[in-house]
Design a protein around this motif. Structure first.
Motif, mmCIF file in Angstrom:
data_model
loop_
_atom_site.group_PDB
_atom_site.id
_atom_site.type_symbol
_atom_site.label_atom_id
_atom_site.label_comp_id
_atom_site.label_asym_id
_atom_site.label_seq_id
_atom_site.Cartn_x
_atom_site.Cartn_y
_atom_site.Cartn_z
ATOM 1 N N THR A 63 0.839 -1.181 0.000
ATOM 2 C CA THR A 63 0.000 0.000 0.000
ATOM 3 C C THR A 63 0.881 1.240 0.000
ATOM 4 O O THR A 63 2.019 1.215 0.476
ATOM 5 C CB THR A 63 -0.938 0.044 1.211
ATOM 6 N N MET A 64 0.337 2.308 -0.568
ATOM 7 C CA MET A 64 1.097 3.541 -0.743
ATOM 8 C C MET A 64 0.184 4.717 -0.468
ATOM 9 O O MET A 64 -1.001 4.704 -0.813
ATOM 10 C CB MET A 64 1.609 3.592 -2.188
ATOM 11 N N GLU A 65 0.734 5.735 0.160
ATOM 12 C CA GLU A 65 -0.032 6.950 0.396
ATOM 13 C C GLU A 65 -0.084 7.797 -0.873
ATOM 14 O O GLU A 65 0.938 8.019 -1.521
ATOM 15 C CB GLU A 65 0.583 7.777 1.526
ATOM 16 N N LEU A 66 -1.279 8.243 -1.215
ATOM 17 C CA LEU A 66 -1.449 9.240 -2.264
ATOM 18 C C LEU A 66 -2.164 10.411 -1.600
ATOM 19 O O LEU A 66 -3.391 10.428 -1.494
ATOM 20 C CB LEU A 66 -2.260 8.683 -3.432
ATOM 21 N N ALA A 67 -1.341 11.370 -1.134
ATOM 22 C CA ALA A 67 -1.844 12.456 -0.279
ATOM 23 C C ALA A 67 -2.518 11.826 0.945
ATOM 24 O O ALA A 67 -1.868 11.109 1.701
ATOM 25 C CB ALA A 67 -2.765 13.384 -1.050
ATOM 26 N N TRP A 68 -3.827 12.028 1.135
ATOM 27 C CA TRP A 68 -4.485 11.577 2.362
ATOM 28 C C TRP A 68 -4.975 10.140 2.306
ATOM 29 O O TRP A 68 -5.383 9.575 3.314
ATOM 30 C CB TRP A 68 -5.689 12.477 2.652
ATOM 31 N N THR A 181 -3.988 15.577 -3.836
ATOM 32 C CA THR A 181 -3.496 14.416 -4.572
ATOM 33 C C THR A 181 -1.977 14.298 -4.586
ATOM 34 O O THR A 181 -1.436 13.228 -4.311
ATOM 35 C CB THR A 181 -4.014 14.453 -6.030
ATOM 36 N N LEU A 182 -1.280 15.379 -4.900
ATOM 37 C CA LEU A 182 0.168 15.272 -5.052
ATOM 38 C C LEU A 182 0.862 14.944 -3.742
ATOM 39 O O LEU A 182 1.817 14.157 -3.732
ATOM 40 C CB LEU A 182 0.741 16.570 -5.642
ATOM 41 N N GLY A 183 0.436 15.563 -2.654
ATOM 42 C CA GLY A 183 1.035 15.258 -1.355
ATOM 43 C C GLY A 183 2.516 15.567 -1.268
ATOM 44 O O GLY A 183 3.280 14.835 -0.640
ATOM 45 N N LEU A 184 2.928 16.675 -1.894
ATOM 46 C CA LEU A 184 4.342 17.048 -1.907
ATOM 47 C C LEU A 184 4.647 18.079 -0.827
ATOM 48 O O LEU A 184 3.763 18.821 -0.391
ATOM 49 C CB LEU A 184 4.707 17.647 -3.273
ATOM 50 N N PRO A 185 5.899 18.168 -0.399
ATOM 51 C CA PRO A 185 6.295 19.264 0.484
ATOM 52 C C PRO A 185 6.024 20.615 -0.183
ATOM 53 O O PRO A 185 6.063 20.747 -1.408
ATOM 54 C CB PRO A 185 7.796 19.033 0.685
#
Length: 476
Positions: A63-68, A181-185
């Motif tokens: 499993t992987m986080e995609l933003a939330w 969606t992007l969940g970037l710094p």
């Protein structure tokens, strides 16, 4: 050299256009070079899942986080004897496996952001630390960004290349896409933002070590507003280069193509004339004439030059020629071309379909291939047509300029007939020059077709150029 490639399509597994052809041929050609190890990541579309001829094996899942949100990632590998080229499919039914579409869904931005991040996570899972990460078009643009944002510590020496196959499609999203969606710094927001929106292609351009395009002329054109679809300023600040595509000469080979009535070669082109007769019969054209057949296999869209063809059609069809068109697209052009077929029975044949086998028979049967594109990043059809002994009539843009030098009747040099101004008059003038050579000096016209067949359009040369680019990057 360890090379990882990310793309949204690759023939024969899934193909909607030229990108699919490139991603079939380029990784395969690179894998033939001693010392290379290639992995190619593709989405595991429903179309691929349901194809019994595509044999895969499960490699793992996580499993992987995609933003939330938490998202499942499955990794499947194509069963193949080619050790130097491994093809992996990223499995997720919500985004790919349960949908019949390839592109065009309302959440394409999210789907392909997921794919890019999942492919990077799969590289980490497989412990395949690439020397080169090569991402293609906006659908895999986030691979470059995630490599830098999330995997820099794991692969600090990896160099990234982003290839633009068509700048028109960029991956636009609302500004909130950055959080949802992007969940970037936060540091990366500026790289991803363009005119108040998120632009995935812009992110890859600003963060890649090198941006490449699929022809040398296209790389120059992208620095100008009329070609770059608003990204000219961003591209002028990038390290930009152009490598002109080839074609898979094993797939597109008139000596072995099973779709043809008769196989033939440059050494004996008599088979081409038999295919010309067969094309007339199949498409309902008059068979009791010795006129040149002109053909197009294309998407029926204005930027492909269909607008010019429709504009000159009545004048063109006063000439002693026949016209074959295969493709689908905008309804206005489908209607105009269908009406032309009714107006000129036996002289015009239109097939509104996507039919790869028929396309090959068109390439083999036509004398002249029309490609009057307003813009063309590279174009493969003109290369395929020349491979099958056709003489191209093209506009002077992008890869058409690079691959089809204008024919000079005095020196006998050149591969086709080129027009530089995008007007119907100039297009018709180029056609008239080709038709004049056909009727006035058939021997030279056939010699031109033969020289085209003998030209090397294989992927060997561009693959060598990519290797040179990769090597230069790694030496920095």
């Amino acid at each position: 050299m360890r090379i990882a490639m990310l793309a949204s399509e690759a023939a024969p597994y899934v193909k909607t256009g030229g990108l699919g052809d490139v991603m079939q041929a380029l990784p395969a050609e690179l894998s033939k070079i001693k010392g290379n190890e290639i992995v190619l990541f593709l989405p595991y579309y429903k179309k691929i899942k349901l194809d019994p001829s595509i044999k895969v094996e499960a490699v793992g899942s996580f499993t992987m986080e995609l933003a939330w949100r938490e998202s499942y990632v499955g990794i499947f590998r194509l069963k193949s004897r080619r050790k130097k080229l491994q093809i992996y499919f990223i499995d997720n039914d919500y985004y790919f496996g349960a949908r019949s579409t390839i592109y065009g869904d309302f959440d394409d931005g999210e789907r392909f952001t997921y794919f890019s991040k999942a492919a990077m996570a799969a590289l980490y899972y497989l412990n395949f630390k690439p020397d080169i990460l090569h991402c293609h078009d906006w659908q895999s643009a986030m691979g470059v960004v995630y490599c830098r944002a999330l995997y820099q510590a794991w692969c600090p020496n990896t160099k990234t290349i982003f290839t633009i196959h068509n700048v028109e499609y960029q991956g636009w999203a609302d500004s909130s896409f950055f959080e949802t969606t992007l969940g970037l710094p936060e540091f990366f927001r500026g790289h991803m933002t363009f005119d108040g929106s998120i632009n995935l292609m812009k992110g890859a351009i600003t963060m890649a070590d090198v941006v490449s395009t699929v022809s040398k002329t296209y790389s120059q054109e992208l620095c100008y507003p009329q070609y770059a679809h608003r990204l000219d300023g961003v591209l002028r600040n990038a390290t930009l280069t152009g490598i002109t595509n080839g074609i898979d000469v094993g797939v597109y080979n008139p000596e072995t193509d099973a779709a043809l009535r008769v196989n033939y070669s440059a050494a004996d082109m008599s088979g081409k004339w038999e295919n010309k007769r067969a094309l007339r019969e199949e498409m309902g054209l008059r068979t009791d004439v010795d006129t040149p057949i002109m053909g197009m296999v294309t998407r029926l869209a204005g930027h492909k030059g269909i607008d010019l063809l429709c504009y000159i059609a009545q004048k063109l069809l006063q000439r002693d020629v026949q016209l074959v068109i295969v493709g689908t697209g905008e309804k206005q052009y489908e209607c105009i071309l269908s009406a032309l077929q009714k107006q000129y029975p036996g002289k015009v044949a239109v097939r509104l379909a996507f039919d790869p086998a028929l396309a090959c028979r068109v390439y083999a049967g036509v004398d002249m291939y029309l490609m009057p594109s307003k813009s063309e990043p590279c174009g493969l059809s003109q290369l395929i047509a020349m491979r099958y002994g056709g003489v191209p009539i093209v506009s002077e843009t992008g890869g058409l300029k690079d691959t089809v030098p204008n024919y000079d009747p005095e020196s006998k040099e050149g591969r086709g007939f080129v027009f530089s101004e995008y007007t119907g008059e100039e297009f018709l003038s180029a056609i008239d020059r080709a038709v004049a050579l056909y009727y006035d000096d058939r021997e030279e016209f056939n010699a031109l077709a033969k020289r085209n067949m003998q030209t090397d359009f294989s992927w060997q040369v561009p693959a060598g150029e990519y290797m040179k680019l990769y090597t230069e990057l790694l030496s920095k």
